[in-house]
Each structure stands twice: as structure tokens, then as C-alpha cells.
Design a protein around this motif. Structure first.
Motif, PDB file in Angstrom:
ATOM      1  N   ASN A 270       0.857  -1.185   0.000  1.00 45.87           N
ATOM      2  CA  ASN A 270       0.000   0.000   0.000  1.00 45.87           C
ATOM      3  C   ASN A 270       0.891   1.232   0.000  1.00 45.87           C
ATOM      4  O   ASN A 270       2.124   1.125   0.056  1.00 45.87           O
ATOM      5  CB  ASN A 270      -0.948  -0.011   1.201  1.00 45.87           C
ATOM      6  CG  ASN A 270      -0.195  -0.186   2.516  1.00 45.87           C
ATOM      7  OD1 ASN A 270       0.643   0.641   2.879  1.00 45.87           O
ATOM      8  ND2 ASN A 270      -0.493  -1.262   3.236  1.00 45.87           N
ATOM      9  N   ASN A 285      -1.490   6.439   7.273  1.00 41.25           N
ATOM     10  CA  ASN A 285      -2.452   5.448   7.763  1.00 41.25           C
ATOM     11  C   ASN A 285      -3.138   4.834   6.551  1.00 41.25           C
ATOM     12  O   ASN A 285      -3.935   5.487   5.880  1.00 41.25           O
ATOM     13  CB  ASN A 285      -3.481   6.092   8.692  1.00 41.25           C
ATOM     14  CG  ASN A 285      -4.352   5.062   9.395  1.00 41.25           C
ATOM     15  OD1 ASN A 285      -4.588   3.980   8.886  1.00 41.25           O
ATOM     16  ND2 ASN A 285      -4.832   5.409  10.571  1.00 41.25           N
ATOM     17  N   ASN A 287      -5.530   2.907   6.308  1.00 43.65           N
ATOM     18  CA  ASN A 287      -6.969   2.719   6.457  1.00 43.65           C
ATOM     19  C   ASN A 287      -7.767   3.966   6.099  1.00 43.65           C
ATOM     20  O   ASN A 287      -8.997   3.912   6.061  1.00 43.65           O
ATOM     21  CB  ASN A 287      -7.295   2.312   7.903  1.00 43.65           C
ATOM     22  CG  ASN A 287      -6.668   0.984   8.280  1.00 43.65           C
ATOM     23  OD1 ASN A 287      -6.657   0.059   7.477  1.00 43.65           O
ATOM     24  ND2 ASN A 287      -6.117   0.903   9.477  1.00 43.65           N
ATOM     25  N   ASN A 288      -7.102   5.085   5.866  1.00 49.33           N
ATOM     26  CA  ASN A 288      -7.784   6.334   5.531  1.00 49.33           C
ATOM     27  C   ASN A 288      -7.787   6.549   4.023  1.00 49.33           C
ATOM     28  O   ASN A 288      -6.856   6.138   3.326  1.00 49.33           O
ATOM     29  CB  ASN A 288      -7.099   7.524   6.203  1.00 49.33           C
ATOM     30  CG  ASN A 288      -7.209   7.476   7.717  1.00 49.33           C
ATOM     31  OD1 ASN A 288      -8.018   6.743   8.271  1.00 49.33           O
ATOM     32  ND2 ASN A 288      -6.395   8.267   8.380  1.00 49.33           N
ATOM     33  N   GLU A 291      -4.449   9.097   2.966  1.00 46.90           N
ATOM     34  CA  GLU A 291      -3.567   8.303   3.817  1.00 46.90           C
ATOM     35  C   GLU A 291      -2.714   9.128   4.757  1.00 46.90           C
ATOM     36  O   GLU A 291      -2.365   8.677   5.855  1.00 46.90           O
ATOM     37  CB  GLU A 291      -2.641   7.435   2.953  1.00 46.90           C
ATOM     38  CG  GLU A 291      -3.343   6.377   2.126  1.00 46.90           C
ATOM     39  CD  GLU A 291      -3.637   6.854   0.732  1.00 46.90           C
ATOM     40  OE1 GLU A 291      -3.599   8.088   0.514  1.00 46.90           O
ATOM     41  OE2 GLU A 291      -3.918   6.009  -0.143  1.00 46.90           O
ATOM     42  N   GLN A 441      -6.399   4.583  18.785  1.00 46.00           N
ATOM     43  CA  GLN A 441      -7.502   4.737  17.848  1.00 46.00           C
ATOM     44  C   GLN A 441      -8.691   5.420  18.523  1.00 46.00           C
ATOM     45  O   GLN A 441      -9.089   5.046  19.620  1.00 46.00           O
ATOM     46  CB  GLN A 441      -7.933   3.376  17.309  1.00 46.00           C
ATOM     47  CG  GLN A 441      -9.162   3.401  16.434  1.00 46.00           C
ATOM     48  CD  GLN A 441      -8.957   4.213  15.179  1.00 46.00           C
ATOM     49  OE1 GLN A 441      -8.070   3.925  14.386  1.00 46.00           O
ATOM     50  NE2 GLN A 441      -9.747   5.249  15.009  1.00 46.00           N
ATOM     51  N   ARG A 452     -14.966   4.195  13.258  1.00 44.37           N
ATOM     52  CA  ARG A 452     -13.584   4.652  13.395  1.00 44.37           C
ATOM     53  C   ARG A 452     -13.454   6.093  12.929  1.00 44.37           C
ATOM     54  O   ARG A 452     -13.959   6.465  11.868  1.00 44.37           O
ATOM     55  CB  ARG A 452     -12.672   3.752  12.566  1.00 44.37           C
ATOM     56  CG  ARG A 452     -11.214   4.155  12.582  1.00 44.37           C
ATOM     57  CD  ARG A 452     -10.380   3.219  11.718  1.00 44.37           C
ATOM     58  NE  ARG A 452      -9.024   3.691  11.652  1.00 44.37           N
ATOM     59  CZ  ARG A 452      -8.572   4.579  10.786  1.00 44.37           C
ATOM     60  NH1 ARG A 452      -9.414   5.109   9.918  1.00 44.37           N
ATOM     61  NH2 ARG A 452      -7.316   4.966  10.788  1.00 44.37           N
ATOM     62  N   ALA A 454     -11.317   8.938  11.363  1.00 46.63           N
ATOM     63  CA  ALA A 454     -10.131   9.040  10.518  1.00 46.63           C
ATOM     64  C   ALA A 454      -9.329  10.301  10.818  1.00 46.63           C
ATOM     65  O   ALA A 454      -8.097  10.288  10.798  1.00 46.63           O
ATOM     66  CB  ALA A 454     -10.533   9.020   9.043  1.00 46.63           C
ATOM     67  N   GLN A 466     -15.427   6.505   9.281  1.00 39.69           N
ATOM     68  CA  GLN A 466     -15.474   5.520   8.216  1.00 39.69           C
ATOM     69  C   GLN A 466     -16.687   4.624   8.406  1.00 39.69           C
ATOM     70  O   GLN A 466     -16.905   4.086   9.490  1.00 39.69           O
ATOM     71  CB  GLN A 466     -14.187   4.691   8.178  1.00 39.69           C
ATOM     72  CG  GLN A 466     -12.968   5.506   7.795  1.00 39.69           C
ATOM     73  CD  GLN A 466     -11.709   4.664   7.706  1.00 39.69           C
ATOM     74  OE1 GLN A 466     -11.697   3.523   8.147  1.00 39.69           O
ATOM     75  NE2 GLN A 466     -10.655   5.234   7.153  1.00 39.69           N
ATOM     76  N   VAL A 497     -10.427   1.688   0.922  1.00 39.39           N
ATOM     77  CA  VAL A 497     -11.021   1.727   2.247  1.00 39.39           C
ATOM     78  C   VAL A 497     -12.504   2.061   2.118  1.00 39.39           C
ATOM     79  O   VAL A 497     -13.006   2.378   1.051  1.00 39.39           O
ATOM     80  CB  VAL A 497     -10.315   2.780   3.130  1.00 39.39           C
ATOM     81  CG1 VAL A 497      -8.868   2.418   3.325  1.00 39.39           C
ATOM     82  CG2 VAL A 497     -10.436   4.161   2.516  1.00 39.39           C
ATOM     83  N   THR A 498     -13.215   1.970   3.251  1.00 45.02           N
ATOM     84  CA  THR A 498     -14.642   2.236   3.251  1.00 45.02           C
ATOM     85  C   THR A 498     -14.907   3.724   3.068  1.00 45.02           C
ATOM     86  O   THR A 498     -13.999   4.544   3.103  1.00 45.02           O
ATOM     87  CB  THR A 498     -15.245   1.760   4.581  1.00 45.02           C
ATOM     88  OG1 THR A 498     -14.519   2.370   5.659  1.00 45.02           O
ATOM     89  CG2 THR A 498     -15.151   0.253   4.713  1.00 45.02           C
TER      90      THR A 498
END
Length: 861
Positions: A270, A285, A287-288, A291, A441, A452, A454, A466, A497-498
Motif C-alpha cells: 500500500n 495510515n 486505512n484512511n 492516507e 484509535q 472509526r 479518521a 469511516q 477503504v470504506t
């Protein structure tokens, strides 16, 4: 002597063999062998006509090819899988020198080298081996994909092999060592040297297993699984490693059942796996959607690039460090480098060591009494990265504490007031957040679930959460949180990601308090009962609570009222002294204005009355006798014409000058100021006014019968010219003649068109009946005149010159027809045609004439 003779004989044989090979290459390019082979011996070659070498196990093939997707005019020599797929290339000889528009050959030359050349002798690639020609060398394609070239005499000496000159692919059986380097292609259809290189082992800079982009580190940490595959490749001939042209090291395996290649893993996996992906002091990150973000107390160096996905410029500090109250935030560092080591006893001592040094920007302590200190910007940072070193980054306390009651940061996430992660901080109405102190987190708790967080932005009072399904998200509407539209990101930003949803929070009320001590940190406030029944730190008099600024601000109106009061006292005496004088002047001016308004209103009412009658659809000709023109007093006329000023003067006629004016309702008028010699009647309102007739008609007469014809030839009505009868319809007839003259550009008295049309009226009537009205138009009007407007004017002109005076409209109706576009005009009847005159000018005579005969002796004006 005998030995030297043998050497010369051997050399001559070699030269003869080389000459024979070159001859066959130049003149026999289509020479081929009938069966597949894996070896070329001295004097053999393959050319670019479909000839190839195939390994003994039929796993690999060697020959000429064009990359998939290319135009095909560039030819390369390489190795690819023979039967497994559609030409997956694993090695290329002339990768930077393709053969273009020529026939290529591959052979062993007389100087003992492998070369790729064309039929003209131009060399595109060579092994560059310098040795004597033994004349028994061979080149073989092995079943492992290795092209081996050597002297297969008694010693079987290997001179060169493709495994030692790898391109972008690592195959099982290769000798992996610190000299092994993979170089990516330029593109999917261009095998030339690309921008990325992968060094297996330790390179000259001390970096192990590192991918470089140009001369900069691109990726230097791989997963443990990737490490295991790299060192266990030798036993798996169905696998291969490829350095992709985009910089990824990919591990592929052949799927026997599916008969295709499957991508097992790739590094970097990634954007956050790229070295220092977010620049200096930037945290990544994966997951964001966005990022990268800056550490608290930092801001992007190039904000305009940040939202578009370019984070290379990194972040800069908001404040200068060098305070003992500075705080430290925990963050993961993937690659620990560029540091200084200090021997200390424990972590507390390491922290103190960093605080007393103004150049210390972060520290890390391990269990070996080592204190690692960074004096330069920290790099390669990541959020929530297990297995990496956790360092402490120094931040000025003023950059992360928005209010006294703010909650502690959660990892690197600042929790600004009034947001709350616990009952002892923030505002209770905003207690919808949870902090995982282990991972750092932050989560947001809503009726529809826990999400979560972000990012949190205290400047705009919003945060991103998210969600898997935006349609299922529900908020408690009694709480101070509201949804906004989803954020728009650049197409370069990750979409793996979502969905991210933006939520804003409303500015808070005054802080909750239990005692006066709780308000000590909120300036200009006291703990009192508020309107909602709770005790709050309410602002003092002349101060107002600002929820956006989170403080009591001084009201501007207090200072303003003070200034106004002082000014009022100073001005009071001056105002009183002139009040009476101003009142008298104002009263006189008001009386004058009232008179002017009364006159203007009277004049306006009169105008409205007349206009209303004209606009009535039921208005008939006989009603005109009950209507008179509006009456205006002299003062109103003077106001409208600015005292008959020269600027308003339009011109001057026989009865005096004409002025333009403007009524109070904005309507423009024309005013004739009569001279002393004017012949109009004593009431300034003549009933018959055209072409001198008013001089022989009484001021109140509307019709009469005369024995003497007085008028202008071509303009007098036929009933007056023949029978001596005149009326208000005589004016209408004259107006019709003038109207037709204006729009045609021709005079009625001098008109001559043909024998059939004796006058302008006859000519106009003939064009009307022949539907050729536009032929009457003056040439000067053809570029600017609107056709339907011209036809309308001709229609009105013909209505005015009808033979029967009763058929003619009144002048008031004429004005209405000219003024209103939507009125339906009646069809005109045939006009009276006059005979043409032979004279060029009209003459006057006092001779009596009969009322029944029209002669050529008419008295002029």
C-alpha cells in the motif's frame, strides 16, 4: 616450430569458419532447422524468421519477440515461458537497443562472443568476452531458463550465463547474493531500463533488500512472508519474482488447474509501505482515504498539493521548540535511522535529556539503557503499525491544548474541546467518543453503531468517520452533531477503504461547573445557574460567550455606547442653539413640498383619467366629445420643462418654440410655447389644426361648410376639396397622407409611377391589394425597419385616407393603434384618387369656385 605451425593452421581454420558463418548470415537469412533444439554450436545461428531455441524440458524458449501491446516494429532477443502462457518474458538481451525495421540474427562470432546484430553487421548487444577462439563453444538454453555459453572441451568452462545478468525477473535456481540486482521495465510494453531497482542482500549504503526509485529509497521493509519466499525460491520452479515497472516487487505462481499466473503478494502493498510516503513529520495510515496527515502541532508545507494526494513536501512545525513544558506524542517509525545515541538509565532520563536540548525533536528508549535522540525531522512515520518502534515526537503544548478542559490526546489524535472521551474532560453533551489507549484509535459512538474516526479538524469543527454503508448511519438529533456532504478526494487517493463521512459539531454553550474554582481558567466568567438548569461559567457583564472561540469576549456595544454618550453631551448645546432656526426653515420647505406634491398628484390623476378612458376596449368615437385634454397649471409646466430652458428646446415652428418635458410619473411630453402672433383660439385648444385651416375656422367649431377652398394641394381631404365640407376627419386624412409620404420617401404632390397609379395614394392602394406592401418602403429604411411594423403603418395610413369620412378613425384612435402592438387593425377601404397636377407649384386665387368641382387653382397656406 611444429607447434607454431599448428597454431597458425588452427587460427586459419577459425577464420575460415567465421567467414563462412558471416557469408551464410548475410546471404542465407532464411536458413532454418526442422526440429526444435536447445543448443547452438560453432557455425550455427538463429534469425528473426521464427527460429527459436527450446529448453530440453520444453519449459522455456529463446528467440526474437515484440512485447505484448507494442507496435511490433521493435524486435528484441529474450527468454520466455514456452508452453505455459502467452509469452511471459523473463530475460531480455538488447533491452535498451531494439532492432527496428531490420532482420536480426543471434550467433557466436569469430572473436568468441555472443552477439545480436542485423544483416548489415550492426551490433545491438554483446557478451563482451575477450578470449582466443577455441572453435568448440556452444550456447544452451537450460530448463531453468538460464542461457549458458562456454567452452565444452575437456574443462567445460562456462564463460557467461544469463542468470548473472538478470533484468526484471528472479527465477528459481538463480544464485541470490548481494550482487543480484533487478531492474524494472520502462513500461508494460517497453523492456528498457526503468526507474526502479531492487538490491538483494546489503547494498553499498548498508541497506538490505531495498527498492530504489532513481537514487532515492522507495521501499526498504518487507513482510516476513515476502522474506521467506525470497530465500525459498530455489525449490519452486512454478514461481517467480518480478520488479514491476511501477516499483512493486511481485511474487507470482503458476496455477496448474487454472493454467494462468496468480499474483500471491506484492511489496510495497500500500502507499504507506513506501518509504517516507508522507514526507518529513507526516504520518501515514493505510486505512484512511487520505492516507497522510500531519502530526498535531504541524501543518503541510504545500497545502495546495496535500488534498490532491502529493505528500512529498511533508509537514512543518507551527511553533519553535525549546520549552520544558513541551509534550511528546507516541508514533510508529518504520525505519529507525538518522539518530544519536545517549547512555541513560531509564525512559524518564531519556525524556529529560531531550527536553533540555532545543535541537531534540524526538526520542526513543530501549531496554539496553540506550536513549536514541533525533535532531532532524523524523521520517517514515505510520499510525497503528504493529511490530515497529514507537518513538516520542516533541510538540509545543500550545499547539495541542485548545482549552483547559480538553481531553488528553489519543495516540497522535488531538481531542479538542468540547469533544469528550470521558466524564472528566470535554463537555458532557459531546461525550460520544472513545479512545483505545493501546492502539491510539479514536471511535465515534452513534445510535447506528461505533465508527472509526479518521481525522479531527478543530479549525473547521468537523471530523471524518469511516462507514461501510452510508445509508445505515443514524445520528441522535438531540446531540450537537450534524452530517455534511461526503468529502471529494483526488482520483490519486486510495479507494480501497470504506466510505468516509464528514460530521460537524455545533459550538458549545458555556462550560459546566460545580464551583467558582472550576471557572478560574475561563476568564471573565462566574459559576451560576444557566437557563437550562445547569450550573455554567457564565460571562460577566459586558462580556458574551463565543462558542467558536471558546471564551468570553467583550461586547463591542459597551464601548460604542460610551463613545455615543460622550459625543451626545458635547453636541447637545450646539443642536439646541440652532434647533428653532432649522425648524422654521424646515416648515417652509415642507409647505412648499406639499404644494408641489398636490399639483403633481392633480396632474397625474388627470393623466390617469384620460389614459383609462383610452384603454377601455368599449371606447367609441362618440365618447370623445366628453373628453378634454388634461389641464396643467403654469407652475407644473415650468417644472416639467425646467423653466423652458434652452437644453430642453426641441425646435421652433410657425406658432412658437417646442420644448420637451418630463411629468412626475416619468412620462415624457412636448410643450409648445405659443408666440404672440399665433392663430390658435383663446382656449389654446383648436379643434381643427392642420395646414392653416384653423385660421378660417372658429375656435370651438368641429365642422363647417365653406365657399372658398384654402389648403395645401395633395393634403386636403376630398370632401373639403370637392364640396367645401371640413371636420375633425379632415385632419385625419392629412395625417394619413403625411404618414404614407414619410414611410415611402415620396411626396404625394409630385408622385409619378405609372399611368395606372395617378398619385401616391393610388400606388399605395394597388400595392396593398397585390400583397406587395413592402415595395412601398423607403430604401433608407430597408436595413433597419421591421417588416410587420411597416405594414402596420401602411394599414393605418390607408385607414386615414378612406373616401368616406365616417370610415376614418379619430386621431385618438390613431394614436392608440400606433401605440399598442396587440390591437387588431380593421381592413382599409378604397381611398379617393386625385388627378396629377401639371404644375410644379401650387398657386393662389381669390376666384370663387363651385363646391362640386375640383380645380387646379387652390389657395396655398
Amino acid at each position: 616450430m611444429r607447434t607454431s605451425t599448428n597454431i597458425r593452421r588452427w587460427s586459419a581454420n577459425c577464420r575460415l569458419s567465421s567467414m563462412l558463418i558471416l557469408f551464410m548470415l548475410l546471404f542465407c537469412p532464411f536458413y532454418a532447422y526442422c526440429e526444435a533444439r536447445d543448443t547452438l554450436r560453432q557455425g550455427e545461428w538463429i534469425s528473426d524468421n521464427g527460429e527459436t531455441l527450446v529448453s530440453a524440458g520444453r519449459r522455456f524458449e529463446f528467440g526474437f519477440f515484440s512485447p505484448t501491446g507494442s507496435s511490433g516494429n521493435k524486435r528484441y532477443v529474450g527468454i520466455w515461458y514456452h508452453e505455459w502462457d502467452n509469452r511471459t518474458v523473463v530475460w531480455v538481451a538488447n533491452r535498451n537497443s531494439p532492432i527496428v525495421n531490420a532482420i536480426g540474427v543471434f550467433n557466436v562470432t569469430e572473436d568468441g562472443e555472443l552477439k545480436v546484430l542485423d544483416t548489415s553487421g550492426k551490433v545491438y548487444w554483446s557478451t563482451n568476452i575477450r578470449s582466443l577462439c577455441p572453435c568448440n563453444r556452444t550456447v544452451t538454453l537450460t530448463n531453468s531458463g538460464n542461457l549458458v555459453y562456454g567452452d565444452y572441451g575437456v574443462l567445460k568452462n562456462i564463460l557467461w550465463e544469463s542468470f548473472n545478468t538478470s533484468t526484471d525477473t528472479l527465477l528459481p535456481g538463480m544464485d541470490v547474493n548481494q550482487n543480484t540486482i533487478l531492474t524494472s521495465w520502462k513500461g508494460s510494453d517497453d523492456p528498457g531500463n526503468g526507474s526502479f531497482r531492487f538490491f538483494l542482500g546489503i547494498d553499498s549504503l548498508g541497506n538490505e533488500n531495498t527498492i530504489y526509485k532513481e537514487y532515492n529509497i522507495y521501499c526498504k521493509r518487507f513482510s516476513s512472508e515476502m522474506y521467506d519466499k525470497l530465500h525459498d525460491l530455489s525449490s519452486d520452479f512454478t514461481a517467480r519474482f518480478v520488479l514491476d515497472f511501477r516499483g512493486k516487487l511481485e511474487y507470482w505462481r503458476w496455477d496448474v488447474k487454472g493454467m494462468n499466473w496468480s499474483l500471491i503478494m506484492a511489496e510495497p502493498g500500500n502507499k504507506c509501505a513506501v518509504y517516507n510516503a508522507c514526507g518529513n513529520s507526516g504520518v501515514c495510515n493505510p486505512n484512511n482515504k487520505l492516507e497522510c496527515k500531519c502530526l498535531p502541532g504541524f501543518k503541510p508545507n504545500a497545502p495546495e498539493k496535500w488534498d490532491s494526494g502529493d505528500f512529498s513536501n511533508g509537514c512543518a512545525r507551527n511553533s519553535v521548540l525549546c520549552g520544558e513544558n513541551d509534550v511528546f506524542l507516541p508514533v510508529y517509525m518504520k525505519s529507525v535511522d538518522s539518530y544519536k545515541v545517549v547512555e541513560v538509565e531509564d525512559e524518564s532520563a531519556c525524556k529529560k535529556e531531550c527536553l533540555k536540548r532545543c535541537d531534540c525533536k524526538a526520542y526513543f528508549h530501549n531496554n539496553n539503557f540506550h536513549c536514541v535522540i533525533w535532531t532532524r525531522d523524523v521520517v517514515d512515520l505510520q499510525e497503528y503499525a504493529d511490530g515497529h518502534a514507537t518513538i516520542s515526537v516533541r510538540v509545543a503544548i500550545s499547539d495541542i491544548e485548545s482549552a483547559v478542559q480538553s481531553c488528553e490526546p489519543c495516540g497522535i489524535n488531538v481531542i479538542p474541546y468540547p469533544l469528550s472521551t470521558g466524564p472528566s474532560c470535554g463537555d458532557p453533551n459531546y461525550f460520544n467518543f472513545n479512545c483505545n489507549t493501546t492502539s491510539g484509535q479514536v471511535s465515534f459512538i452513534a445510535p447506528s453503531g461505533t465508527y472509526r474516526v479518521a481525522s479531527i479538524d478543530p479549525d473547521t469543527r468537523n471530523f471524518l468517520i469511516q462507514v461501510n454503508d452510508k445509508g445505515n448511519l443514524r445520528l441522535n438529533h438531540s446531540l450537537p452533531f450534524n452530517l455534511t456532504s461526503p468529502r471529494n478526494f483526488s482520483s490519486e487517493i486510495s479507494t480501497e477503504v470504506t466510505d468516509e463521512v464528514e460530521i460537524v459539531w455545533e459550538p458549545p454553550l458555556e462550560p459546566i461547573c460545580n464551583s467558582s474554582a472550576d471557572c478560574n481558567d475561563w476568564s471573565h466568567s462566574t459559576c451560576k445557574s444557566a437557563r437550562d438548569g445547569k450550573r455554567r461559567c457564565l460571562c460577566s457583564f459586558s462580556y458574551r460567550w463565543d462558542g467558536a472561540m471558546l471564551k468570553c469576549r467583550k461586547e463591542k456595544w459597551v464601548t460604542l455606547h460610551l463613545i455615543i454618550g460622550i459625543t451626545s453631551v458635547i453636541m447637545l448645546c450646539a443642536i439646541s442653539s440652532v434647533y428653532i432656526w432649522h425648524r422654521n426653515i424646515a416648515k417652509r420647505q415642507e409647505n412648499r413640498k406639499i404644494d408641489q406634491r398636490n399639483r403633481a398628484q392633480s396632474m397625474l390623476n388627470c393623466e390617469r383619467h384620460v389614459q383609462a378612458l383610452i384603454d377601455l376596449s368599449e371606447f367609441k368615437e362618440e365618447d370623445e366629445k366628453g373628453i378634454d385634454v388634461p389641464f396643467f397649471d403654469l407652475e407644473s409646466i415650468l417644472m416639467a420643462t425646467n423653466n423652458f430652458s434652452n437644453e430642453n428646446k426641441l425646435g421652433e415652428g410657425g406658432y412658437g418654440p417646442v420644448y420637451k418635458g418630463k411629468l412626475p410619473n416619468g412620462q415624457e411630453i412636448a410643450v409648445k410655447r405659443l408666440s404672440s402672433v399665433s392663430s390658435q383660439d383663446q382656449e389654446m385648444n383648436p379643434k381643427i389644426s392642420d395646414f392653416g385651416l384653423a385660421r378660417i375656422v372658429g375656435g370651438t367649431q368641429t365642422e363647417a361648410n365653406t365657399t372658398k377652398i384654402v389648403g395645401t394641394y395633395g393634403y386636403i381631404s376630398p370632401e373639403y376639396a370637392v364640396e367645401g365640407i371640413f371636420s375633425v376627419k379632415s385632419d385625419v386624412y392629412s395625417f394619413g397622407v403625411v404618414l404614407l409620404e414619410i414611410i415611402s420617401g415620396k411626396k404625394n404632390t409630385t408622385f409619378y409611377q405609372s399611368e395606372e397609379a395617378m398619385s401616391l395614394l393610388g400606388y399605395a392602394w394597388r400595392l396593398w391589394t397585390d400583397n406587395k406592401v413592402l415595395d412601398l418602403m423607403d430604401e433608407t429604411l430597408q436595413d433597419s425597419c421591421i417588416g410587420n411594423q411597416f405594414v402596420k403603418c401602411v394599414n393605418i395610413g390607408l385607414l386615414c385616407v378612406q373616401e368616406n369620412p365616417g370610415d376614418r378613425p379619430t386621431m385618438m384612435n390613431v394614436i392608440k393603434m400606433l401605440d399598442i402592438d396587440t390591437v387588431n387593425l380593421p381592413t382599409p377601404k378604397r381611398p379617393t384618387f386625385f388627378l396629377r397636377r401639371d404644375q410644379s407649384k401650387a398657386t393662389s386665387s381669390d376666384q370663387p369656385e363651385s363646391n362640386n368641382v375640383l380645380t387646379n387653382t387652390l389657395e396655398g397656406r
